[in-house]
Enzyme design. Sequence first.
Site: not given
Length: 441
Positions: A99, A102
């Site tokens: 993501h 992240d």
Amino acid sequence: MPYFDNISTIAYEGPASKNPLAFKFYNPEEKVGDKTMEEHLRFSVAYWHTFTGDGSDPFGAGNMIRPWNKYSGMDLAKARVEAAFEFFEKLNIPFFCFHDVDIAPEGETLKETYKNLDIIVDMIEEYMKTSKTKLLWNTANLFTHPRFVHGAATSCNADVFAYAAAKVKKGLEIAKRLGAENYVFWGGREGYETLLNTDMKLELDNLARFLHMAVDYAKEIGFDGQFLIEPKPKEPTKHQYDFDVATALAFLQTYGLKDYFKFNIEANHATLAGHTFEHELRVARIHGMLGSVDANQGDMLLGWDTDEFPTDLYSTTLAMYEILKNGGLGRGGLNFDAKVRRGSFEPEDLFYAHIAGMDSFAVGLKVAHRLIEDRVFDEFIEERYKSYTEGIGREIVEGTVDFHKLEAHALQLGEIQNQSGRQERLKTLLNQYLLEVCAAR
């Protein structure tokens, strides 16, 4: 700096090996049918669980020991990239997923967030130039920040819709730049808690508008990766609009999106929806919509998404059966959307966990391949449905009968005789094939 300096490259040593840091069944170069294991399985590491997960839960603070956690902010983000590519190399894994949040922290403004992402994407791009590990898929996190409390594309606030669109726009640009095979949409906040304050029709219409815009922008920038929807019935939202494959498929068909999407199916999401993993894979497969897999398993005694590493050989076998019947996953793969348990907090546990998952799917691949080669279930199923290959059954399939003719046929019948489904016999055969593969040296 090295982050796993006490770990050597993980190699295949075979079933007799007692080395916990070695593959017992996953041999990437071994041919199963006309492909190698590596080509069949297309394993991927989930960046969020592996490099950002800290072991925290609603009852306790993070406890994971991670060498890179001595840093903070952008220094931490950079250290995670270094650790990630060291991990990929030592595990010899072909893909990873992430993501946006992240890999880089959100800034005070969207512009600052973009800047942070650009810096880390530059770094990832450099590492990828000398690494065999490629990007299976990326996505935008549209669920963690408080702005998404009422959803993203389905939010009651148009400003949130616009912000979510900006994040996906950036995500697609990153996907194109890093050569992502796919781009994922998971609507964790796309749903509702109560109908008392919800305009469901508007929310569904807006979700479709959002996805059409994403399709249009991907075409505009020349991103040709596969778009994937990841169904989940609940958690964090009570009623999520992509409940399961069948529900999400109906949505895509209703809004003219079916040709642009396939499904990323997660095992634990299937069980939360009251289905088996293989059920969701089968529904997607028979509709030509099986795109990729989030490989994990849930705890059947718990009612939430536990994201355990997959070690259930029955599950991996039946999953690989569907994947092989599908002709593989194409541009998709098996992404370990799984986290080590809170009690497994040392860095080497990350290796033990991935080895367990990779070996489990290697066994599943070999068993499934043999089952298909020997037509174990195919022959039984063909015989079971044989009545539809001749006589009135064939006419039903060919569409040449109506209720009048079927009634006339039924009036001529005596006592109808059914045959046993032989479920226990078939389960015994599954056991036999699984044990034979596990016993082979």
